[in-house]
Design a protein around this motif. Structure first.
Motif, mmCIF file in Angstrom:
data_model
loop_
_atom_site.group_PDB
_atom_site.id
_atom_site.type_symbol
_atom_site.label_atom_id
_atom_site.label_comp_id
_atom_site.label_asym_id
_atom_site.label_seq_id
_atom_site.Cartn_x
_atom_site.Cartn_y
_atom_site.Cartn_z
ATOM 1 N N ASP A 127 -27.112 -1.965 -6.364
ATOM 2 C CA ASP A 127 -27.727 -1.984 -7.692
ATOM 3 C C ASP A 127 -26.688 -2.203 -8.786
ATOM 4 O O ASP A 127 -26.931 -2.948 -9.749
ATOM 5 N N GLN A 128 -25.521 -1.577 -8.650
ATOM 6 C CA GLN A 128 -24.448 -1.780 -9.628
ATOM 7 C C GLN A 128 -23.983 -3.234 -9.620
ATOM 8 O O GLN A 128 -23.783 -3.839 -10.676
ATOM 9 N N LEU A 129 -23.837 -3.772 -8.420
ATOM 10 C CA LEU A 129 -23.375 -5.164 -8.315
ATOM 11 C C LEU A 129 -24.402 -6.113 -8.927
ATOM 12 O O LEU A 129 -24.045 -7.029 -9.678
ATOM 13 N N LYS A 130 -25.665 -5.877 -8.620
ATOM 14 C CA LYS A 130 -26.723 -6.737 -9.184
ATOM 15 C C LYS A 130 -26.742 -6.658 -10.705
ATOM 16 O O LYS A 130 -26.918 -7.679 -11.388
ATOM 17 N N ASP A 131 -26.563 -5.449 -11.247
ATOM 18 C CA ASP A 131 -26.556 -5.276 -12.708
ATOM 19 C C ASP A 131 -25.383 -6.024 -13.334
ATOM 20 O O ASP A 131 -25.538 -6.703 -14.361
ATOM 21 N N ARG A 132 -24.205 -5.895 -12.739
ATOM 22 C CA ARG A 132 -23.020 -6.585 -13.281
ATOM 23 C C ARG A 132 -23.168 -8.093 -13.180
ATOM 24 O O ARG A 132 -22.810 -8.822 -14.112
ATOM 25 N N LEU A 133 -23.698 -8.531 -12.056
ATOM 26 C CA LEU A 133 -23.911 -9.971 -11.870
ATOM 27 C C LEU A 133 -24.893 -10.501 -12.902
ATOM 28 O O LEU A 133 -24.660 -11.556 -13.511
ATOM 29 N N ALA A 134 -25.977 -9.790 -13.126
ATOM 30 C CA ALA A 134 -26.983 -10.215 -14.110
ATOM 31 C C ALA A 134 -26.382 -10.258 -15.513
ATOM 32 O O ALA A 134 -26.679 -11.179 -16.299
ATOM 33 N N HIS A 135 -25.524 -9.287 -15.819
ATOM 34 C CA HIS A 135 -24.877 -9.248 -17.135
ATOM 35 C C HIS A 135 -23.949 -10.444 -17.315
ATOM 36 O O HIS A 135 -23.947 -11.105 -18.375
ATOM 37 N N VAL A 136 -23.175 -10.755 -16.286
ATOM 38 C CA VAL A 136 -22.288 -11.925 -16.340
ATOM 39 C C VAL A 136 -23.109 -13.206 -16.485
ATOM 40 O O VAL A 136 -22.782 -14.095 -17.287
ATOM 41 N N GLN A 137 -24.188 -13.319 -15.725
ATOM 42 C CA GLN A 137 -25.022 -14.524 -15.790
ATOM 43 C C GLN A 137 -25.657 -14.690 -17.171
ATOM 44 O O GLN A 137 -25.790 -15.818 -17.668
ATOM 45 N N GLU A 138 -26.013 -13.585 -17.801
ATOM 46 C CA GLU A 138 -26.577 -13.644 -19.146
ATOM 47 C C GLU A 138 -25.519 -14.113 -20.142
ATOM 48 O O GLU A 138 -25.815 -14.920 -21.042
ATOM 49 N N ARG A 139 -24.303 -13.631 -19.990
ATOM 50 C CA ARG A 139 -23.208 -14.061 -20.871
ATOM 51 C C ARG A 139 -22.877 -15.537 -20.656
ATOM 52 O O ARG A 139 -22.582 -16.262 -21.610
ATOM 53 N N ILE A 140 -22.941 -15.993 -19.409
ATOM 54 C CA ILE A 140 -22.733 -17.418 -19.124
ATOM 55 C C ILE A 140 -23.819 -18.247 -19.813
ATOM 56 O O ILE A 140 -23.535 -19.268 -20.452
#
Length: 233
Positions: free
Chosen positions: A6-19
């Motif tokens: 869940d932490q990894l998915k949250d961080r990945l989603a945050h990075v993808q949103e910033r991209i």
């Protein structure tokens, strides 16, 4: 700290949103930007979490790590070699990686071509540039790039698909933009020259601390490690 899915998915989603936001600011779509998740020093267990979270393209710095992790995943990941590559280690990864980001000499290009021919493949590569000419980093000076591209493009076992840089780790945004703009200028210049065996497809620049600036200045491939996985152990 043990990373959870869940932490990894949250961080990945945050990075993808910033991209996505950075892409919009540069009048492009998020789909135009390739995210390479940098998995150097990460465990097999963390790579499995990355796979479960939907990550499919990973970047490794060292040949030894590619070889250690490869048997657990093989081609379920698209592996990129993003770190410095010694000529005597090319043979160990030539059949495993999809893209080598760090070609910085004709000697290395020749060995990649030689090993690729032996393996019956054509290896996509990026030319590593060091526009800030930092002594601590590998890569060509800006005025050396076209010469190497023209020489290496004649080799039968490689295809040049773009450029890569590792920008200085500084807080000076204006300086970072200058570095990234210089890379974009070289990239665009090479695009205008019709050189057989060369396709300026990827401009790989930008890491966790500067990827948004890199995208705004033209990057279409970013390499992000700690932004997804946390600080390295």
């Amino acid at each position: 700290m043990v990373l959870t899915i869940d932490q990894l998915k949250d961080r990945l989603a945050h990075v993808q949103e910033r991209i996505k936001d950075a892409a919009v600011r540069s009048d492009r779509a998020a789909e135009d930007i390739v995210l390479v998740a940098v998995t150097k020093t990460q465990s097999i267990e963390t790579l499995q979490l990355a796979y479960d979270a939907g990550i499919r393209t990973v970047g490794e710095n060292r040949v030894q790590e590619v070889n250690a992790k490869w048997p657990s995943f093989e081609r379920r990941f698209e592996w990129h070699l993003i770190g410095h590559l010694q000529t005597n280690k090319v043979k160990y990864i030539i059949d495993k990686v999809a893209l080598i980001h760090s070609v910085d000499s004709l000697k290395l290009a020749k060995e990649i071509s030689r090993q690729a021919e032996k393996a019956g493949i054509i290896m996509p590569v990026l030319i590593q540039v060091n526009p800030a000419e930092e002594e601590s980093k590998f890569g060509l000076a800006s005025d050396e790039v076209v010469t190497l591209v023209k020489a290496a493009s004649a080799l039968p076992g490689i295809k040049i698909e773009g450029l890569m840089t590792i920008a200085p780790f500084v807080e000076d945004e204006a300086f970072l933009r200058q570095v990234f703009r210089e890379m974009r200028q070289i990239f665009d210049q090479l695009k205008t020259e019709v050189i057989p065996g060369v396709e300026m497809k990827y401009l790989s620049m930008g890491m966790t601390h500067d990827f948004e600036i890199a995208i705004e200045e033209g990057a279409n491939m970013v390499r992000i490690g700690s932004g997804i996985f946390g600080e390295r152990q």
